[in-house]
Motif scaffolding. Structure first.
Motif, PDB file in Angstrom:
ATOM      1  N   UNK A 211      13.556   0.887  -3.431  1.00  0.00           N
ATOM      2  CA  UNK A 211      12.982   0.953  -4.778  1.00  0.00           C
ATOM      3  C   UNK A 211      12.228  -0.335  -5.106  1.00  0.00           C
ATOM      4  N   UNK A 212      12.781  -1.458  -4.693  1.00  0.00           N
ATOM      5  CA  UNK A 212      12.114  -2.743  -4.895  1.00  0.00           C
ATOM      6  C   UNK A 212      10.829  -2.810  -4.075  1.00  0.00           C
ATOM      7  N   UNK A 213      10.921  -2.357  -2.833  1.00  0.00           N
ATOM      8  CA  UNK A 213       9.760  -2.376  -1.941  1.00  0.00           C
ATOM      9  C   UNK A 213       8.597  -1.567  -2.535  1.00  0.00           C
ATOM     10  N   UNK A 214       8.905  -0.431  -3.098  1.00  0.00           N
ATOM     11  CA  UNK A 214       7.855   0.430  -3.667  1.00  0.00           C
ATOM     12  C   UNK A 214       7.112  -0.281  -4.792  1.00  0.00           C
ATOM     13  N   UNK A 219       2.330  -3.096  -6.812  1.00  0.00           N
ATOM     14  CA  UNK A 219       1.852  -4.049  -7.827  1.00  0.00           C
ATOM     15  C   UNK A 219       1.708  -5.480  -7.313  1.00  0.00           C
ATOM     16  N   UNK A 220       2.148  -5.743  -6.100  1.00  0.00           N
ATOM     17  CA  UNK A 220       1.971  -7.033  -5.433  1.00  0.00           C
ATOM     18  C   UNK A 220       2.671  -8.170  -6.174  1.00  0.00           C
ATOM     19  N   UNK A 221       1.962  -8.928  -6.988  1.00  0.00           N
ATOM     20  CA  UNK A 221       2.558 -10.093  -7.648  1.00  0.00           C
ATOM     21  C   UNK A 221       3.253  -9.620  -8.918  1.00  0.00           C
ATOM     22  N   UNK A 222       4.573  -9.436  -8.838  1.00  0.00           N
ATOM     23  CA  UNK A 222       5.336  -8.895  -9.958  1.00  0.00           C
ATOM     24  C   UNK A 222       6.795  -9.308  -9.794  1.00  0.00           C
ATOM     25  N   UNK A 223       7.492  -9.401 -10.909  1.00  0.00           N
ATOM     26  CA  UNK A 223       8.919  -9.645 -10.860  1.00  0.00           C
ATOM     27  C   UNK A 223       9.671  -8.325 -10.851  1.00  0.00           C
ATOM     28  N   UNK A 245      19.097 -10.181   2.520  1.00  0.00           N
ATOM     29  CA  UNK A 245      19.153 -11.353   3.376  1.00  0.00           C
ATOM     30  C   UNK A 245      17.785 -12.014   3.493  1.00  0.00           C
ATOM     31  N   UNK A 246      17.748 -13.194   4.088  1.00  0.00           N
ATOM     32  CA  UNK A 246      16.520 -13.994   4.153  1.00  0.00           C
ATOM     33  C   UNK A 246      15.369 -13.224   4.803  1.00  0.00           C
ATOM     34  N   UNK A 247      15.634 -12.587   5.925  1.00  0.00           N
ATOM     35  CA  UNK A 247      14.578 -11.850   6.620  1.00  0.00           C
ATOM     36  C   UNK A 247      14.124 -10.642   5.810  1.00  0.00           C
ATOM     37  N   UNK A 248      15.094  -9.901   5.263  1.00  0.00           N
ATOM     38  CA  UNK A 248      14.759  -8.717   4.471  1.00  0.00           C
ATOM     39  C   UNK A 248      13.987  -9.111   3.221  1.00  0.00           C
ATOM     40  N   UNK A 254       6.427  -9.492   1.342  1.00  0.00           N
ATOM     41  CA  UNK A 254       5.176  -9.262   2.056  1.00  0.00           C
ATOM     42  C   UNK A 254       4.815  -7.788   2.162  1.00  0.00           C
ATOM     43  N   UNK A 255       5.534  -6.925   1.424  1.00  0.00           N
ATOM     44  CA  UNK A 255       5.339  -5.478   1.583  1.00  0.00           C
ATOM     45  C   UNK A 255       4.193  -4.961   0.725  1.00  0.00           C
ATOM     46  N   UNK A 256       3.035  -5.576   0.860  1.00  0.00           N
ATOM     47  CA  UNK A 256       1.852  -5.120   0.126  1.00  0.00           C
ATOM     48  C   UNK A 256       1.187  -3.988   0.884  1.00  0.00           C
ATOM     49  N   UNK A 257       0.655  -3.054   0.125  1.00  0.00           N
ATOM     50  CA  UNK A 257      -0.062  -1.931   0.775  1.00  0.00           C
ATOM     51  C   UNK A 257      -1.447  -2.380   1.224  1.00  0.00           C
TER      52      UNK A 257
END
Length: 257
Positions: A211-214, A219-223, A245-248, A254-257
């Motif tokens: 859900x966070x990834x989506x 929206x890229x730069x967002x809280x 975790x750190x890697x996740x 970095x999960x931008x479309x």
């Protein structure tokens, strides 16, 4: 460099850490200070702490709690709850919080935002808007006093007003999605994002990391903030403080479309 932020949101009720569903039925999940210690170890981006009793009870911020939080916190944190005066905001910042959150008070005294901004820096002023979807308004209505009192104000209209004066951040908290862990309300995010250039954080609905990834992907730069996701684990909602975790976390950022 600006980037997305993944933020646990802790609710304080009667001195304890709780989680609600639809802003109702607070369930005790532990001690706020212990939770902060665990989040320190998990290297969270930042933390939001909201005292959900203060405005309802007509009292000011719990400075003792803020002081104890600041002593433990190794990450930036924002504190909200009962703030209605410049001196209260100045004290919160002096105790070690990076940001001070306003909510109910700004609907009585909108100029409070500017006065606090002048005192502590507008970048440290956060406005939290609790909202519900209202079909008769053709959008979403803002509620105050922990979701107990309707304002009759559309979130879009108020966000545009905040955009004109400039604030450090706007947190949009979905009452409808609170604690349900069924995903974020993208229609609500679209309305707010299109109404302002101010940094926003969305809260309410996260059920898993995807859900966070989506949200970040779109929206890229967002809280992206969450409560239940970071204090419960599994379908039986066992209490367990957790965070990517750190890697996740890096992959999420970095999960931008």
């Amino acid at each position: 460099m600006l980037r997305s932020r993944i933020t646990p949101c802790l609710l304080v009720h009667k001195k304890g850490l709780v989680k609600t569903v639809g802003f109702k039925d607070p369930k005790y999940v532990g001690d706020p200070i212990n939770a902060v210690k665990i989040f320190n170890e998990k290297e969270v981006d930042e933390l939001i702490v909201l005292d959900i009793d203060a405005s309802v009870e007509g009292r000011g911020p719990d400075f003792n709690l803020i002081k104890n939080l600041a002593v433990e916190c190794r990450m930036p944190f924002c504190y909200g709850g009962g703030v209605s005066a410049v001196e209260e905001a100045k004290k919160i910042i002096s105790l070690g919080a990076e940001k001070v959150a306003l909510s109910s008070a700004v609907f009585k005294d909108f100029d409070l935002i500017k006065r606090i901004g002048d005192a502590v820096g507008i970048q440290s002023v956060v406005v939290v808007l609790d909202v519900k979807k209202k079909s008769f308004l053709g959008g979403y209505e803002i509620y105050i006093h922990n979701g107990k009192k309707a304002t009759g104000i559309k979130v879009k209209d108020f966000v545009e007003k905040l955009d004109k004066i400039g604030v450090g951040e706007i947190v949009i908290n979905s009452i409808d999605r609170d604690g349900k862990m069924e995903g974020y309300d993208f229609t609500l995010i679209d309305i707010v994002r299109n109404a302002t250039e101010v940094p926003i954080t969305i809260l309410g609905g996260a059920g898993n990391v995807e859900d966070i990834r989506k949200v970040i992907s779109k929206y890229r730069i967002i809280g992206v903030a969450a409560g239940s996701l970071f204090v419960f684990k599994g379908k039986y909602r066992a209490v367990l403080i957790n965070y990517p975790g750190k890697k996740e976390k890096q992959e999420l950022h970095q999960s931008y479309s």
